[in-house]
Design an enzyme around this catalytic site. Structure first.
Site, mmCIF file in Angstrom:
data_model
loop_
_atom_site.group_PDB
_atom_site.id
_atom_site.type_symbol
_atom_site.label_atom_id
_atom_site.label_comp_id
_atom_site.label_asym_id
_atom_site.label_seq_id
_atom_site.Cartn_x
_atom_site.Cartn_y
_atom_site.Cartn_z
ATOM 1 N N GLN A 184 0.811 -1.206 0.000
ATOM 2 C CA GLN A 184 0.000 0.000 0.000
ATOM 3 C C GLN A 184 0.855 1.272 0.000
ATOM 4 O O GLN A 184 2.037 1.247 0.355
ATOM 5 C CB GLN A 184 -0.906 0.016 1.229
ATOM 6 N N HIS A 185 0.205 2.377 -0.362
ATOM 7 C CA HIS A 185 0.656 3.751 -0.132
ATOM 8 C C HIS A 185 1.764 4.243 -1.049
ATOM 9 O O HIS A 185 2.006 5.445 -1.107
ATOM 10 C CB HIS A 185 1.138 3.959 1.306
ATOM 11 N N ASP B 253 -2.219 -4.920 -0.114
ATOM 12 C CA ASP B 253 -1.789 -6.193 0.470
ATOM 13 C C ASP B 253 -2.637 -6.623 1.662
ATOM 14 O O ASP B 253 -3.019 -7.800 1.766
ATOM 15 C CB ASP B 253 -0.304 -6.155 0.839
#
Length: 479
Positions: free
Chosen positions: A76-77, A228
């Site tokens: 992520q991110h 994830d």
């Protein structure tokens, strides 16, 4: 593992994580894994996205024959900033890159402050989130920022690389950017523009949980993909009262909720999940690597670290480790370092040091369990996953520290499995994801009432240490 039942339909799932790409090929009806592959990623907190494609190509080589659908689960991110022609204007900044800590603190105080952030986008900015990385880029690399035409996340980029055309994402991964509202299901482009110095790069279309992104040139269906943690939750088929504690590079605590969480303290991020529900989540930067670093400090392997930790009494003879070895995300202490408290000549033993490492790691996650419970309902049991879940000392200490029944599902690549299950869902077109046959989890021994009381005191001592050293409470509800 090879071989499939005659006539079985095959789907693939990809886990493009911080450290590697893993691919699983499954029977679409049962979830049985029939092929697997893996390839490493370069180390570091920024990376050229082309490394992810090379790793995917290597990991999937020879595995995808007969596969009808594929899904991508990704870390992520991460900020993937692309120019007009689709080329990255700089290496992608990953979730664990903390250079945007100052930008995060500034953003958290803007636009109405933490309460408004939590209400609008379900989270309060910390260095992990994409929105803070865009602010950092706007301030420190303005000429590069001017070239950015589109911003993607790692899983978005891989899906786009597979398909071409217009990029897409899903609500789960989008909810970790800081400029998407999980409750409303829309981008908040005014937040994006505010963070990025007035710039408004294009964002990927947000697909529904079972919606297909398209087909590859050779006809393979590609599902929406997801982040994830959302993929792992889908693989584990979480229900009410289930909370996952994932012990990988980072530590994650998450469960599913029917309502959108909004925690103004920032301890719990109110993400969306991959099914249409929500995924309240607390994350620590320091999990399994606390154990590997402690083993290296003691000059032993992980098996010997287990033996040492199990030879010590609960409480490690009074030693308390705050394991912020790489800074910390929860609590938000990006510049912190690890602290070992309570040292005396009488307790400075390898056994106590090993025990303090295990207890320190798990106490940080226990605070996350309590925080998630406040925003997602009662915790009925903890599902312990990730590489460190196989540690004997972790399995012994976790039930004491967590204070609820703990089960350990069979080891598996849960992110990749969740991505594969999503692919099977998109392929089948049903209203719900397919029911897959999971193995029976191992239930850890239930501690005695005395041991549970010792675990409660241990958590209190860690909370006290955190407040003493950093001036912040644990958020555990135990203060």
């Amino acid at each position: 593992m090879n071989g499939t039942a005659e006539g079985a339909r095959l789907v693939a799932g990809v886990d493009s994580s911080t450290q590697s790409t893993k691919v699983v090929v499954c029977d679409a009806a049962t979830g049985r894994v029939v092929r697997t592959g893996k390839a490493a990623h370069p180390d570091g907190t920024e990376v050229d996205p082309s490394a992810w494609w090379r790793a995917f190509t290597e990991a999937s080589g020879g595995l995808l024959d007969g596969v009808e659908a594929i899904g991508i689960g990704g870390q992520q991110h991460g900020m993937v900033a692309l120019g007009e022609s689709g080329e990255p204007v700089r290496p992608a900044l990953l979730w664990n890159d903390t250079r945007s800590a100052k930008a995060a603190a500034e953003l958290a105080g803007e636009l109405g402050g933490p309460q408004a952030w939590a209400k609008t986008v379900g989270l309060v900015p910390v260095a992990s989130f994409t929105v803070t990385k865009l602010r950092w880029m706007a301030e420190h690399e303005p000429e590069l920022a001017d070239r950015v035409a589109r911003v993607l996340l790692p899983h978005d980029w891989l899906t786009w690389r597979l398909l071409g055309g217009e990029p897409v994402t899903d609500r789960g991964d989008a909810s970790g950017t800081g400029y998407f509202s999980p409750a409303e299901g829309v981008y908040r482009t005014e937040i994006l523009a505010h963070a990025f110095g007035g710039r408004t790069p294009a964002l990927p279309e947000v697909l529904g949980p079972a919606e297909a992104a398209g087909r590859t040139a050779d006809g393979v269906l590609v599902s929406a993909g997801t982040g994830d943690n959302m993929a792992a939750a889908l693989a584990l088929d979480l229900g009410p009262g289930d909370v996952v504690v994932s012990l990988g590079t980072s530590g994650a605590v998450f469960g599913v909720s029917e309502s959108a969480p909004a925690d103004p303290t920032g301890t719990v991020a109110g993400f969306a999940d991959a099914t249409g529900r929500f995924l309240p989540l607390a994350c620590t930067l320091n999990a399994a690597r606390v154990l590997t670093a402690s083993a290296a400090m003691l000059g032993v392997g992980l098996d010997e670290l287990d033996r040492l930790a199990l030879a010590a009494e609960p409480g490690a003879g009074g030693l308390t480790l705050l394991p912020y070895l790489d800074g910390e995300r929860t609590p938000n202490l990006p510049e912190a370092s690890g602290t070992l408290l309570g040292l005396r000549r009488t307790n400075m033993t390898p056994e106590n040091l090993a025990r303090a490492a295990v207890e320190g790691m798990l106490c940080g996650l226990a605070a996350g369990i309590d925080a998630v419970a406040e925003h997602g309902g009662t915790v009925r049991r903890v599902l312990l996953i990730g590489g460190a879940a196989q540690s004997a000392s972790v399995r012994a200490v976790a039930p004491l520290v967590f204070g609820v029944p703990v089960v350990v599902p069979e080891p598996g690549e849960y992110v990749a499995l969740g991505a594969a299950r999503q692919a099977a869902w998109a392929l089948g077109g049903a209203a719900e994801p397919p029911r897959w046959n999971g193995g029976e989890p191992a239930e850890l021994d239930t501690p005695s009432s005395g041991a549970l009381e010792a675990g409660r005191r241990l958590r209190l001592s860690h909370s006290d240490a955190r407040e003493l050293v950093h001036g912040v409470s644990s958020g555990s509800g135990e203060d």
